[in-house]
Design a protein around this motif. Structure first.
Motif, PDB file in Angstrom:
ATOM      1  N   GLY A   1       0.750  -1.218  -0.031  1.00 60.83           N
ATOM      2  CA  GLY A   1       0.049   0.114   0.008  1.00 60.83           C
ATOM      3  C   GLY A   1       0.769   1.092  -0.053  1.00 60.83           C
ATOM      4  O   GLY A   1       1.953   1.033  -0.162  1.00 60.83           O
ATOM      5  N   ASP A   2       0.040   2.404   0.278  1.00 60.96           N
ATOM      6  CA  ASP A   2       0.827   3.592   0.112  1.00 60.96           C
ATOM      7  C   ASP A   2       1.942   3.663   1.396  1.00 60.96           C
ATOM      8  O   ASP A   2       2.963   4.365   1.015  1.00 60.96           O
ATOM      9  CB  ASP A   2      -0.182   4.751   0.496  1.00 60.96           C
ATOM     10  N   GLU A   3       1.550   3.245   2.469  1.00 56.10           N
ATOM     11  CA  GLU A   3       2.713   3.138   3.518  1.00 56.10           C
ATOM     12  C   GLU A   3       4.094   2.505   2.978  1.00 56.10           C
ATOM     13  O   GLU A   3       5.054   2.918   3.547  1.00 56.10           O
ATOM     14  CB  GLU A   3       2.395   2.476   4.525  1.00 56.10           C
ATOM     15  N   ALA A   4       3.990   1.397   2.347  1.00 57.65           N
ATOM     16  CA  ALA A   4       4.899   0.700   1.852  1.00 57.65           C
ATOM     17  C   ALA A   4       5.851   1.362   0.845  1.00 57.65           C
ATOM     18  O   ALA A   4       7.260   1.562   1.002  1.00 57.65           O
ATOM     19  CB  ALA A   4       4.431  -0.557   0.915  1.00 57.65           C
ATOM     20  N   VAL A   5       4.933   2.229   0.071  1.00 53.69           N
ATOM     21  CA  VAL A   5       5.689   3.190  -0.882  1.00 53.69           C
ATOM     22  C   VAL A   5       6.512   4.181  -0.327  1.00 53.69           C
ATOM     23  O   VAL A   5       7.493   4.731  -0.511  1.00 53.69           O
ATOM     24  CB  VAL A   5       4.661   3.652  -1.979  1.00 53.69           C
ATOM     25  N   MET A   6       5.875   4.752   0.817  1.00 50.99           N
ATOM     26  CA  MET A   6       6.424   5.950   1.476  1.00 50.99           C
ATOM     27  C   MET A   6       7.647   5.373   2.357  1.00 50.99           C
ATOM     28  O   MET A   6       8.703   6.051   2.544  1.00 50.99           O
ATOM     29  CB  MET A   6       5.504   6.543   2.338  1.00 50.99           C
ATOM     30  N   ASP A   7       7.633   3.973   2.752  1.00 51.29           N
ATOM     31  CA  ASP A   7       8.586   3.506   3.729  1.00 51.29           C
ATOM     32  C   ASP A   7       9.998   3.292   2.554  1.00 51.29           C
ATOM     33  O   ASP A   7      11.009   3.212   2.790  1.00 51.29           O
ATOM     34  CB  ASP A   7       8.341   2.244   4.168  1.00 51.29           C
ATOM     35  N   GLY A   8       9.592   3.249   1.321  1.00 48.94           N
ATOM     36  CA  GLY A   8      10.659   2.837   0.149  1.00 48.94           C
ATOM     37  C   GLY A   8      11.342   4.251  -0.088  1.00 48.94           C
ATOM     38  O   GLY A   8      12.145   4.105  -1.099  1.00 48.94           O
ATOM     39  N   GLY A   9      11.173   5.279   0.505  1.00 51.41           N
ATOM     40  CA  GLY A   9      12.154   6.635   0.080  1.00 51.41           C
ATOM     41  C   GLY A   9      11.118   7.821  -0.585  1.00 51.41           C
ATOM     42  O   GLY A   9      11.680   8.449  -0.573  1.00 51.41           O
ATOM     43  N   ALA A  10       9.833   7.059  -0.948  1.00 54.62           N
ATOM     44  CA  ALA A  10       9.265   8.216  -1.771  1.00 54.62           C
ATOM     45  C   ALA A  10       9.076   9.646  -1.031  1.00 54.62           C
ATOM     46  O   ALA A  10       9.157  10.654  -1.678  1.00 54.62           O
ATOM     47  CB  ALA A  10       7.890   7.845  -2.324  1.00 54.62           C
ATOM     48  N   ALA A  11       9.028   9.439   0.273  1.00 48.24           N
ATOM     49  CA  ALA A  11       8.513  10.807   1.114  1.00 48.24           C
ATOM     50  C   ALA A  11       9.648  11.736   0.860  1.00 48.24           C
ATOM     51  O   ALA A  11       9.521  12.911   1.074  1.00 48.24           O
ATOM     52  CB  ALA A  11       8.206  10.437   2.574  1.00 48.24           C
ATOM     53  N   ALA A  12      11.053  11.257   0.656  1.00 46.08           N
ATOM     54  CA  ALA A  12      12.076  12.171   0.664  1.00 46.08           C
ATOM     55  C   ALA A  12      12.330  12.726  -0.747  1.00 46.08           C
ATOM     56  O   ALA A  12      13.208  13.692  -0.783  1.00 46.08           O
ATOM     57  CB  ALA A  12      13.440  11.387   1.050  1.00 46.08           C
ATOM     58  N   VAL A  13      11.955  12.017  -1.752  1.00 45.09           N
ATOM     59  CA  VAL A  13      12.017  12.595  -3.119  1.00 45.09           C
ATOM     60  C   VAL A  13      11.507  13.822  -3.493  1.00 45.09           C
ATOM     61  O   VAL A  13      10.464  14.009  -3.345  1.00 45.09           O
ATOM     62  CB  VAL A  13      11.708  11.566  -4.244  1.00 45.09           C
ATOM     63  N   LYS A  14      12.307  14.507  -4.280  1.00 38.62           N
ATOM     64  CA  LYS A  14      11.904  15.915  -4.415  1.00 38.62           C
ATOM     65  C   LYS A  14      12.465  16.243  -6.161  1.00 38.62           C
ATOM     66  O   LYS A  14      11.728  17.230  -6.740  1.00 38.62           O
ATOM     67  CB  LYS A  14      12.523  17.127  -3.768  1.00 38.62           C
ATOM     68  N   THR A  15      13.307  15.311  -6.449  1.00 39.43           N
ATOM     69  CA  THR A  15      13.791  15.603  -7.879  1.00 39.43           C
ATOM     70  C   THR A  15      12.742  15.019  -8.894  1.00 39.43           C
ATOM     71  O   THR A  15      12.523  13.711  -8.770  1.00 39.43           O
ATOM     72  CB  THR A  15      15.114  14.564  -7.991  1.00 39.43           C
ATOM     73  N   PRO A  16      12.563  15.703 -10.062  1.00 34.03           N
ATOM     74  CA  PRO A  16      11.819  15.236 -11.118  1.00 34.03           C
ATOM     75  C   PRO A  16      12.478  13.750 -11.601  1.00 34.03           C
ATOM     76  O   PRO A  16      13.472  13.652 -11.603  1.00 34.03           O
ATOM     77  CB  PRO A  16      11.899  16.174 -12.280  1.00 34.03           C
ATOM     78  N   THR A  17      11.346  13.105 -11.848  1.00 31.27           N
ATOM     79  CA  THR A  17      11.660  11.316 -11.864  1.00 31.27           C
ATOM     80  C   THR A  17      11.142  10.833 -12.907  1.00 31.27           C
ATOM     81  O   THR A  17       9.885  10.839 -13.317  1.00 31.27           O
ATOM     82  CB  THR A  17      11.383  10.475 -10.563  1.00 31.27           C
ATOM     83  N   LEU A  18      12.052  10.087 -13.931  1.00 26.96           N
ATOM     84  CA  LEU A  18      11.445   9.616 -14.891  1.00 26.96           C
ATOM     85  C   LEU A  18      11.536   8.052 -14.754  1.00 26.96           C
ATOM     86  O   LEU A  18      12.511   7.392 -14.422  1.00 26.96           O
ATOM     87  CB  LEU A  18      12.561   9.766 -16.263  1.00 26.96           C
ATOM     88  N   PHE A  19      10.496   7.382 -15.104  1.00 22.47           N
ATOM     89  CA  PHE A  19      10.256   5.812 -15.058  1.00 22.47           C
ATOM     90  C   PHE A  19      10.493   5.051 -16.350  1.00 22.47           C
ATOM     91  O   PHE A  19       9.453   5.529 -16.949  1.00 22.47           O
ATOM     92  CB  PHE A  19       8.944   5.299 -13.990  1.00 22.47           C
ATOM     93  N   LEU A  20      11.232   4.201 -16.402  1.00 26.27           N
ATOM     94  CA  LEU A  20      11.403   3.357 -17.584  1.00 26.27           C
ATOM     95  C   LEU A  20      10.977   1.984 -17.018  1.00 26.27           C
ATOM     96  O   LEU A  20      11.930   1.157 -16.300  1.00 26.27           O
ATOM     97  CB  LEU A  20      12.625   3.119 -18.200  1.00 26.27           C
ATOM     98  N   LEU A  21       9.736   1.411 -17.289  1.00 29.49           N
ATOM     99  CA  LEU A  21       9.235   0.134 -16.715  1.00 29.49           C
ATOM    100  C   LEU A  21       8.981  -0.792 -17.793  1.00 29.49           C
ATOM    101  O   LEU A  21       8.331  -0.581 -18.653  1.00 29.49           O
ATOM    102  CB  LEU A  21       7.970   0.568 -15.966  1.00 29.49           C
TER     103      LEU A  21
END
Length: 82
Positions: A3-23
């Motif tokens: 869930g969202d908690e797991a994403v935030m624990d993965g460091g998303a809360a600290a990210v401020k830099t524009p991010t490009l995802f290649l999946l």
């Protein structure tokens, strides 16, 4: 990720830099849903994000995907690395 908690624990809360995802759409190592969830969490925080999902596995192995990824990465850097 569950869930969202797991994403935030993965460091998303600290990210401020524009991010490009290649999946990779057929990636067996990293499910596309994980990358999409992380991208959504960043976008909800107001972080500029872009998601590209070529029809490849973990490695980008099709020439067209390689070319399109190269172009998108170049445009991303041109926009954000001034």
């Amino acid at each position: 990720m569950v869930g969202d908690e797991a994403v935030m624990d993965g460091g998303a809360a600290a990210v401020k830099t524009p991010t490009l995802f290649l999946l990779g759409a057929q990636d067996l190592r990293v499910p596309v849903s994980n990358g999409l969830q992380y991208a959504r969490a960043l976008k909800e925080k107001g972080v500029e994000t872009k998601v590209i999902v070529p029809k490849d596995v973990h490695a980008i192995d099709r020439p067209q995907s390689d070319f399109e990824s190269f172009l998108n990465i170049g445009l991303w850097f041109k926009k954000y690395c001034k």
